[in-house]
Scaffold this active site. Structure first.
Site, PDB file in Angstrom:
ATOM      1  N   CYS A   1      31.739  75.220   9.954  1.00  0.00           N
ATOM      2  CA  CYS A   1      32.932  74.394  10.142  1.00  0.00           C
ATOM      3  C   CYS A   1      32.638  73.333  11.197  1.00  0.00           C
ATOM      4  CB  CYS A   1      34.097  75.262  10.588  1.00  0.00           C
ATOM      5  SG  CYS A   1      35.671  74.380  10.669  1.00  0.00           S
TER       6      CYS A   1
ATOM      7  N   HIS B   1      37.963  67.252   9.264  1.00  0.00           N
ATOM      8  CA  HIS B   1      37.599  68.561   9.817  1.00  0.00           C
ATOM      9  C   HIS B   1      37.612  69.573   8.690  1.00  0.00           C
ATOM     10  CE1 HIS B   1      39.186  72.301  12.194  1.00  0.00           C
ATOM     11  NE2 HIS B   1      37.878  72.381  12.020  1.00  0.00           N
TER      12      HIS B   1
ATOM     13  N   HIS C   1      30.757  73.067  14.491  1.00  0.00           N
ATOM     14  CA  HIS C   1      31.228  73.787  15.680  1.00  0.00           C
ATOM     15  C   HIS C   1      31.404  75.286  15.438  1.00  0.00           C
ATOM     16  CE1 HIS C   1      35.381  71.941  14.467  1.00  0.00           C
ATOM     17  NE2 HIS C   1      35.298  73.149  13.947  1.00  0.00           N
ATOM     18  N   ASN C   2      30.865  75.791  14.314  1.00  0.00           N
ATOM     19  CA  ASN C   2      30.724  77.236  14.070  1.00  0.00           C
ATOM     20  C   ASN C   2      29.335  77.435  13.466  1.00  0.00           C
ATOM     21  OD1 ASN C   2      33.392  77.670  14.802  1.00  0.00           O
ATOM     22  ND2 ASN C   2      33.996  78.638  12.897  1.00  0.00           N
TER      23      ASN C   2
ATOM     24  N   SER D   1      42.403  62.419  19.364  1.00  0.00           N
ATOM     25  CA  SER D   1      41.099  63.063  19.468  1.00  0.00           C
ATOM     26  C   SER D   1      40.143  62.187  20.265  1.00  0.00           C
ATOM     27  CB  SER D   1      40.530  63.300  18.057  1.00  0.00           C
ATOM     28  OG  SER D   1      41.407  64.088  17.277  1.00  0.00           O
TER      29      SER D   1
ATOM     30  N   HIS E   1      35.135  72.388  21.127  1.00  0.00           N
ATOM     31  CA  HIS E   1      35.269  71.868  19.761  1.00  0.00           C
ATOM     32  C   HIS E   1      36.647  71.284  19.501  1.00  0.00           C
ATOM     33  CE1 HIS E   1      37.812  75.234  18.809  1.00  0.00           C
ATOM     34  NE2 HIS E   1      37.675  75.138  17.512  1.00  0.00           N
TER      35      HIS E   1
END
Length: 397
Positions: free
Chosen positions: A77, A180, A270-271, A309, A326
Site C-alpha cells: 500500500c 492512495h 508505506h506497507n 497533504s 505515512h
C-alpha cells in the site's frame, strides 16, 4: 523534534512523538515488538496507532527474520502523486463532472474492470517487465492461485477504506494529481495466508504475541514468503501506476484546451519490506505505515479527505532507518468515528471539497485523524516539505 528513547527488552524504542500521547494498547505492541530475539532496531513515527500485531507507524529492523504482521495486510500500500502544468485558473466552477469522470474511469470500493486493463494502450506507459510480472504469479501460494482472474481485473482499481484519488492545488495554485491504494484483495489474501503459516512454526510458539510470528532466513517458508511479498509489492506499484495513467487520461480529456503536461510521478510504498544495510549489518526493514526517507528521496504524507497533504524530501536520518510517517494517522477507530460524527459534521469538515458526504464515508471524516500539520512538525529531522497540497476533488472507495 528529535526522537524520544524508551527502554525496550532487546532494543530501545525510538519515538518521534510524545510516548504519553500514544494509546496504551499501541504502546504495549511496541514493547512486545522490542522483545523479539531477531530485532536490531525499532523506530516509531508520529502517526503511530494500534494495528494487528505491530502498530501502524512503526519501522522494524531485523537480522535474518521478517514478521509478516509488521508489513500490514495490504502489502505494498502506498501513494503516487504528480504535478501538472494546470493551475487553479484552468478549473471550472463546478467540479462534480470531473469527479464523475474519475469514478467512471477507475473502479472504486470492491469494483473491478470489466476487462483487464491493457497497459500497452495507456499513454506512454512503461510495459517492460509486465509479462514477466504475471508469469511469476505461478509461484505464489497455492491457497491464493485461484484468485488470478480477479487479481487481473482489479489491477488499476482503487479499493475501499482510506484509499482515495484526489485532484489538488498547491500553495502556488498548481494542480497535482494524487492517489492512495495498494495490492487490492490479492495482497491481503497473501498476507493473511503467510501470517497463518508463520503462527504454526515451532520457533514462534513462545512469543509474547503470536501475531508477531516471524519467518527465519534460509528456510522454505521464508523463501515462499519473500516470493509472494515482493510480487504483491510489485502488484501494488503497478496498480497505482495504471490508476495514475487512467487519471491522467481523464485530465487530458477534461482539460483538452489547456493541453496539460505532467511531471515525473512520485511514488512510495508505506506497507513493505526492504533489504537495507545499517551499522555494517544486512537487515530486513519493515515499514508498516511509514515511508522511506533516505537523503533526497521524495515521499508523500497525506492528511485526511478535508485537510490536505504534503510532498516531502527525505533527510536521510539513520536513527529512523531513513524513514518518515505515512500520513496523519487515525486518532480514533472507524466505529468510534461513526458513533461520534454525523453526515452534517462530514459536510462541514469537507466544505469546499467535491466528494462523497454520505454515511458510507463518515468513518473517514477529518476529525477521526490526527492534525497533519503537527505530524509534519514532529518529523522535521526526518523530512523537509517540498509542497503543501489541498484537495478540491476527493474520490473515496
Amino acid at each position: 523534534m528529535s526522537y524520544v528513547e524508551v527502554p525496550g527488552a532487546q532494543v530501545p524504542i525510538r519515538m518521534w512523538t510524545d510516548p504519553a500521547t500514544v494509546e496504551g494498547v499501541a504502546m504495549q505492541q511496541l514493547r512486545n515488538v522490542a522483545t523479539l530475539p531477531w530485532i536490531k532496531g525499532l523506530a516509531v513515527m508520529p502517526d503511530v496507532h494500534y494495528g494487528k500485531g505491530a502498530t501502524v507507524g512503526s519501522v522494524i529492523a531485523m537480522a535474518g527474520a521478517v514478521c509478516p504482521a509488521a508489513v500490514g495486510v495490504d502489502i505494498g500500500c502506498g501513494m503516487s502523486a504528480v504535478k501538472t502544468s494546470l493551475t487553479a485558473d484552468d478549473l471550472p466552477g463546478d467540479l462534480s463532472r470531473l469527479r464523475s469522470r474519475i469514478e467512471q474511469a477507475i473502479p472504486v470500493g470492491r469494483g473491478m474492470h470489466d476487462d483487464p486493463v491493457d497497459p500497452g494502450r495507456l499513454h506512454a506507459f512503461p510495459t517492460a517487465g509486465w509479462d514477466d510480472f504475471w508469469s511469476r504469479f505461478g509461484g505464489v501460494a497455492e491457497a491464493v492461485k485461484f484468485r488470478q482472474e480477479r487479481a487481473v481485473k482489479q489491477m488499476g482499481s482503487l479499493g475501499s477504506g482510506n484509499h482515495f484519488i484526489e485532484f489538488c492545488l498547491d500553495d502556488d495554485g498548481s494542480v497535482w494529481l494524487m492517489l492512495h491504494s495498494g495490492s487490492r484483495n490479492i495482497g491481503k489474501e497473501l498476507a493473511e495466508h503467510h501470517i497463518g503459516q508463520a503462527r504454526k512454526l515451532p520457533h514462534n510458539q513462545d512469543l509474547i504475541d503470536r501475531d508477531l510470528a516471524v519467518f527465519i532466513a534460509d528456510t522454505p517458508q521464508m523463501a515462499a514468503y519473500r516470493h509472494d511479498l515482493f510480487w504483491a509489492q510489485e502488484y501494488a506499484k503497478y496498480n497505482r501506476a495504471i490508476m495514475m495513467a487512467l487519471f491522467q487520461d481523464v485530465v487530458r480529456k477534461e482539460f483538452r484546451k489547456a493541453r496539460p503536461v505532467f511531471e515525473p510521478v512520485i511514488s512510495c510504498h508505506h506497507n513493505y519490506v526492504a533489504e537495507e544495510r545499517y551499522e555494517h549489518m544486512d537487515l530486513l526493514v519493515t515499514r508498516k505505515g511509514a515511508i522511506r526517507a533516505g537523503s533526497g528521496d521524495y515521499g508523500i504524507i497525506p492528511g485526511s479527505m478535508g485537510t490536505g497533504s504534503y510532498i516531502v524530501r527525505g533527510l536521510g536520518n539513520e536513527a529512523s532507518f531513513n524513514s518518515a510517517s505515512h500520513g496523519a494517522g487515525r486518532k480514533m477507530s472507524r466505529n468510534a468515528a461513526k458513533k461520534r460524527f454525523s453526515t452534517r459534521d462530514l459536510e462541514e469538515q469537507t466544505r469546499g471539497v467535491e466528494c462523497r458526504k454520505d454515511s458510507g464515508v463518515v468513518d473517514e471524516i477529518p476529525g477521526a485523524y490526527k492534525p497533519i500539520e503537527k505530524v509534519i512538525d514532529q518529523q522535521r529531522d526526518l523530512v523537509e516539505v517540498v509542497a503543501r497540497l489541498k484537495q478540491v476533488v476527493c474520490v473515496k472507495g
